[in-house]
Motif scaffolding. Structure first.
Motif, PDB file in Angstrom:
ATOM      1  N   ASP A  29      49.844  45.400  45.632  1.00 50.29           N
ATOM      2  CA  ASP A  29      51.234  44.945  45.524  1.00 50.29           C
ATOM      3  C   ASP A  29      51.316  43.482  45.956  1.00 50.29           C
ATOM      4  OD1 ASP A  29      52.955  47.691  45.283  1.00 50.29           O
ATOM      5  OD2 ASP A  29      51.188  47.959  46.552  1.00 50.29           O
ATOM      6  N   GLY A  30      52.040  42.695  45.196  1.00 52.44           N
ATOM      7  CA  GLY A  30      52.226  41.293  45.557  1.00 52.44           C
ATOM      8  C   GLY A  30      51.275  40.344  44.872  1.00 52.44           C
ATOM      9  N   LEU A  31      50.184  40.844  44.300  1.00 54.26           N
ATOM     10  CA  LEU A  31      49.279  39.961  43.566  1.00 54.26           C
ATOM     11  C   LEU A  31      49.903  39.583  42.225  1.00 54.26           C
ATOM     12  CD1 LEU A  31      45.727  41.528  44.079  1.00 54.26           C
ATOM     13  CD2 LEU A  31      46.592  39.380  45.017  1.00 54.26           C
ATOM     14  N   SER A  32      49.810  38.331  41.867  1.00 54.88           N
ATOM     15  CA  SER A  32      50.363  37.884  40.594  1.00 54.88           C
ATOM     16  C   SER A  32      49.440  38.278  39.453  1.00 54.88           C
ATOM     17  CB  SER A  32      50.547  36.370  40.597  1.00 54.88           C
ATOM     18  OG  SER A  32      49.288  35.711  40.583  1.00 54.88           O
ATOM     19  N   GLU A  33      50.006  38.354  38.262  1.00 54.63           N
ATOM     20  CA  GLU A  33      49.209  38.660  37.076  1.00 54.63           C
ATOM     21  C   GLU A  33      48.113  37.620  36.886  1.00 54.63           C
ATOM     22  OE1 GLU A  33      50.097  38.717  32.346  1.00 54.63           O
ATOM     23  OE2 GLU A  33      51.352  40.028  33.588  1.00 54.63           O
ATOM     24  N   ALA A  34      48.430  36.352  37.135  1.00 61.11           N
ATOM     25  CA  ALA A  34      47.439  35.291  36.981  1.00 61.11           C
ATOM     26  C   ALA A  34      46.277  35.476  37.951  1.00 61.11           C
ATOM     27  CB  ALA A  34      48.090  33.926  37.190  1.00 61.11           C
ATOM     28  N   ARG A  35      46.592  35.914  39.186  1.00 61.00           N
ATOM     29  CA  ARG A  35      45.542  36.112  40.182  1.00 61.00           C
ATOM     30  C   ARG A  35      44.654  37.305  39.792  1.00 61.00           C
ATOM     31  NH1 ARG A  35      43.249  32.437  43.316  1.00 61.00           N
ATOM     32  NH2 ARG A  35      42.661  33.191  45.385  1.00 61.00           N
ATOM     33  N   MET A  36      45.279  38.370  39.293  1.00 61.84           N
ATOM     34  CA  MET A  36      44.507  39.523  38.827  1.00 61.84           C
ATOM     35  C   MET A  36      43.556  39.114  37.701  1.00 61.84           C
ATOM     36  SD  MET A  36      47.379  42.528  38.692  1.00 61.84           S
ATOM     37  CE  MET A  36      48.525  42.820  40.037  1.00 61.84           C
ATOM     38  N   ALA A  37      44.087  38.395  36.735  1.00 65.12           N
ATOM     39  CA  ALA A  37      43.274  37.992  35.588  1.00 65.12           C
ATOM     40  C   ALA A  37      42.120  37.095  36.028  1.00 65.12           C
ATOM     41  CB  ALA A  37      44.143  37.286  34.555  1.00 65.12           C
ATOM     42  N   ALA A  38      42.387  36.201  36.970  1.00 65.10           N
ATOM     43  CA  ALA A  38      41.337  35.295  37.452  1.00 65.10           C
ATOM     44  C   ALA A  38      40.228  36.072  38.153  1.00 65.10           C
ATOM     45  CB  ALA A  38      41.942  34.255  38.386  1.00 65.10           C
ATOM     46  N   PHE A  39      40.606  37.079  38.958  1.00 67.23           N
ATOM     47  CA  PHE A  39      39.597  37.866  39.664  1.00 67.23           C
ATOM     48  C   PHE A  39      38.784  38.701  38.675  1.00 67.23           C
ATOM     49  CE2 PHE A  39      38.252  41.589  42.290  1.00 67.23           C
ATOM     50  CZ  PHE A  39      37.382  40.891  43.115  1.00 67.23           C
ATOM     51  N   ALA A  40      39.437  39.227  37.644  1.00 68.74           N
ATOM     52  CA  ALA A  40      38.715  39.996  36.627  1.00 68.74           C
ATOM     53  C   ALA A  40      37.701  39.125  35.901  1.00 68.74           C
ATOM     54  CB  ALA A  40      39.704  40.614  35.644  1.00 68.74           C
ATOM     55  N   ARG A  41      38.057  37.886  35.617  1.00 69.42           N
ATOM     56  CA  ARG A  41      37.088  36.975  34.997  1.00 69.42           C
ATOM     57  C   ARG A  41      35.926  36.713  35.942  1.00 69.42           C
ATOM     58  NH1 ARG A  41      41.945  34.482  33.260  1.00 69.42           N
ATOM     59  NH2 ARG A  41      41.817  32.923  34.925  1.00 69.42           N
ATOM     60  N   TRP A  42      36.236  36.615  37.244  1.00 71.84           N
ATOM     61  CA  TRP A  42      35.208  36.301  38.243  1.00 71.84           C
ATOM     62  C   TRP A  42      34.225  37.460  38.411  1.00 71.84           C
ATOM     63  CZ3 TRP A  42      33.892  38.298  43.091  1.00 71.84           C
ATOM     64  CH2 TRP A  42      33.061  37.483  43.877  1.00 71.84           C
ATOM     65  N   THR A  43      34.722  38.704  38.423  1.00 69.31           N
ATOM     66  CA  THR A  43      33.803  39.836  38.567  1.00 69.31           C
ATOM     67  C   THR A  43      32.870  39.943  37.368  1.00 69.31           C
ATOM     68  OG1 THR A  43      35.248  41.476  37.489  1.00 69.31           O
ATOM     69  CG2 THR A  43      35.524  41.142  39.882  1.00 69.31           C
ATOM     70  N   ASN A  44      33.362  39.525  36.189  1.00 70.60           N
ATOM     71  CA  ASN A  44      32.583  39.536  34.942  1.00 70.60           C
ATOM     72  C   ASN A  44      32.131  40.948  34.554  1.00 70.60           C
ATOM     73  OD1 ASN A  44      31.735  37.905  32.769  1.00 70.60           O
ATOM     74  ND2 ASN A  44      29.622  37.938  33.500  1.00 70.60           N
ATOM     75  N   LEU A  45      32.859  41.958  35.007  1.00 71.14           N
ATOM     76  CA  LEU A  45      32.608  43.323  34.570  1.00 71.14           C
ATOM     77  C   LEU A  45      33.469  43.629  33.349  1.00 71.14           C
ATOM     78  CD1 LEU A  45      32.595  45.183  38.015  1.00 71.14           C
ATOM     79  CD2 LEU A  45      30.610  44.489  36.651  1.00 71.14           C
ATOM     80  N   SER A  46      33.169  44.739  32.691  1.00 72.10           N
ATOM     81  CA  SER A  46      33.956  45.071  31.502  1.00 72.10           C
ATOM     82  C   SER A  46      35.418  45.285  31.869  1.00 72.10           C
ATOM     83  CB  SER A  46      33.391  46.312  30.805  1.00 72.10           C
ATOM     84  OG  SER A  46      33.335  47.412  31.684  1.00 72.10           O
ATOM     85  N   GLU A  47      35.693  45.878  33.057  1.00 73.39           N
ATOM     86  CA  GLU A  47      37.067  46.013  33.538  1.00 73.39           C
ATOM     87  C   GLU A  47      37.134  45.913  35.054  1.00 73.39           C
ATOM     88  OE1 GLU A  47      37.542  48.183  29.549  1.00 73.39           O
ATOM     89  OE2 GLU A  47      36.234  48.644  31.229  1.00 73.39           O
ATOM     90  N   THR A  48      38.263  45.390  35.507  1.00 73.14           N
ATOM     91  CA  THR A  48      38.627  45.334  36.921  1.00 73.14           C
ATOM     92  C   THR A  48      40.043  45.878  37.018  1.00 73.14           C
ATOM     93  OG1 THR A  48      37.243  43.399  37.316  1.00 73.14           O
ATOM     94  CG2 THR A  48      38.992  43.817  38.907  1.00 73.14           C
ATOM     95  N   THR A  49      40.307  46.722  38.017  1.00 73.07           N
ATOM     96  CA  THR A  49      41.641  47.318  38.125  1.00 73.07           C
ATOM     97  C   THR A  49      42.299  46.968  39.452  1.00 73.07           C
ATOM     98  OG1 THR A  49      40.868  49.417  39.072  1.00 73.07           O
ATOM     99  CG2 THR A  49      40.942  49.246  36.671  1.00 73.07           C
ATOM    100  N   PHE A  50      43.625  47.059  39.435  1.00 72.76           N
ATOM    101  CA  PHE A  50      44.445  46.742  40.603  1.00 72.76           C
ATOM    102  C   PHE A  50      45.426  47.891  40.796  1.00 72.76           C
ATOM    103  CE2 PHE A  50      42.829  42.976  38.634  1.00 72.76           C
ATOM    104  CZ  PHE A  50      42.415  42.183  39.706  1.00 72.76           C
ATOM    105  N   VAL A  51      45.301  48.561  41.936  1.00 73.60           N
ATOM    106  CA  VAL A  51      46.078  49.758  42.222  1.00 73.60           C
ATOM    107  C   VAL A  51      47.208  49.414  43.184  1.00 73.60           C
ATOM    108  CG1 VAL A  51      46.000  52.109  43.144  1.00 73.60           C
ATOM    109  CG2 VAL A  51      44.038  51.191  41.861  1.00 73.60           C
TER     110      VAL A  51
END
Length: 279
Positions: A29-51
């Protein structure tokens, strides 16, 4: 900056190195969409999720699913892995089943000794491919006309289309032209026979042109769509296993079971990394 519980989950295999990895950020909660997307690019996995906390009172939690390219309304191994992580972090469902909120709405999840399973969502688009698209996909896969049995839409959130081939050997032999398939999400599958020597009734592969890793190791959403197709046509038993990831050196196993009108897609989940992440 904020600190969040973090897990990396292996999905669809009991061996931590032979399934499909998923990064899960909890209490997001509180993470911005841009921050989520940036972290997903950084992990470089097929998917990253935010619960996070659900917006629908019927749900136990909300999950947002990101690839390296953007957000998905639904995906299979992120659903199972996120549920596993949520439960491991002390999540308590309202009832006997778990209810996940995501981009396609509410998804039911059950758990038992073999792992967790989600209710396959209805297909948003189904039926044969248009002739021009059919020809493009066959050419992009490099599949001989004699090996291609059928091709249909199995869109259940991710816009998958699936190609049924004549044999497991033909599935394993595919070497896709990702430039020719640009913008498409294409699955291939075939029935296995006794000579294949595999503990599964079907073999599948999933290709996502444009992704950093264009072949997905094990794919719940694709196999859920294929299951809807096969069960609708009576081309599979009510309970079967799909093998995926063979070409990549993985040993994914997707469990499919029809109970009444409900189709369940499940598999094992193993926690491989656990700690916290600063975002």
């Amino acid at each position: 900056m904020s600190i969040h519980p973090f897990l990396q989950i292996n999905v669809f295999s009991t061996d931590p190195l032979l399934g499909n990895p998923l990064a899960v950020v909890l209490q997001a909660d509180g993470l911005s969409e841009a921050r989520m997307a940036a972290f997903a690019r950084w992990t470089n996995l097929s998917e990253t999720t935010f619960v996070s906390t659900p917006t629908d009172p019927r749900a136990d939690y909300r999950v947002r699913i990101f690839t390296t390219l953007g957000e998905l309304p639904f995906a299979g191994h992120p659903t199972l892995g996120s549920c596993h992580a949520w439960l491991a972090n002390g999540g308590m469902p309202h009832g006997g089943e778990i209810v996940q909120e995501c981009g396609i709405g509410l998804v039911r999840i059950r758990r038992d000794a073999s792992g967790v399973a989600f209710e396959a969502p209805p297909l948003r688009r189904e039926g044969p491919l248009e002739p021009a698209l059919h020809a493009r996909v066959r050419a992009g896969l490099g599949v001989a006309a004699d090996d291609l049995m059928d091709a249909q839409w199995v869109d259940n959130g991710p816009p998958w289309l699936a190609v049924r081939l004549r044999s497991r050997a033909a599935v394993l032999a595919v070497r896709p032209d990702y430039v020719a398939l640009e913008g498409l999400m294409v699955g291939v599958f075939a029935a296995c026979d006794a000579n294949d020597g595999v503990d599964a009734q079907f073999e599948s592969r999933a290709f996502i042109a444009g992704e950093a890793a264009p072949e997905d190791p094990v794919t719940g959403s694709l196999n859920a769509g294929i299951a809807r197709w096969l069960l609708r046509e009576g081309s599979s038993p009510d309970r079967y296993v799909i093998s995926q990831g063979t070409v990549l050196g993985r040993a994914g196993r997707v469990q499919v079971e029809r109970v009444g009108e409900t189709v369940w897609i499940g598999g094992a989940c193993v926690t491989c990394i656990e700690g916290s992440v600063t975002l």
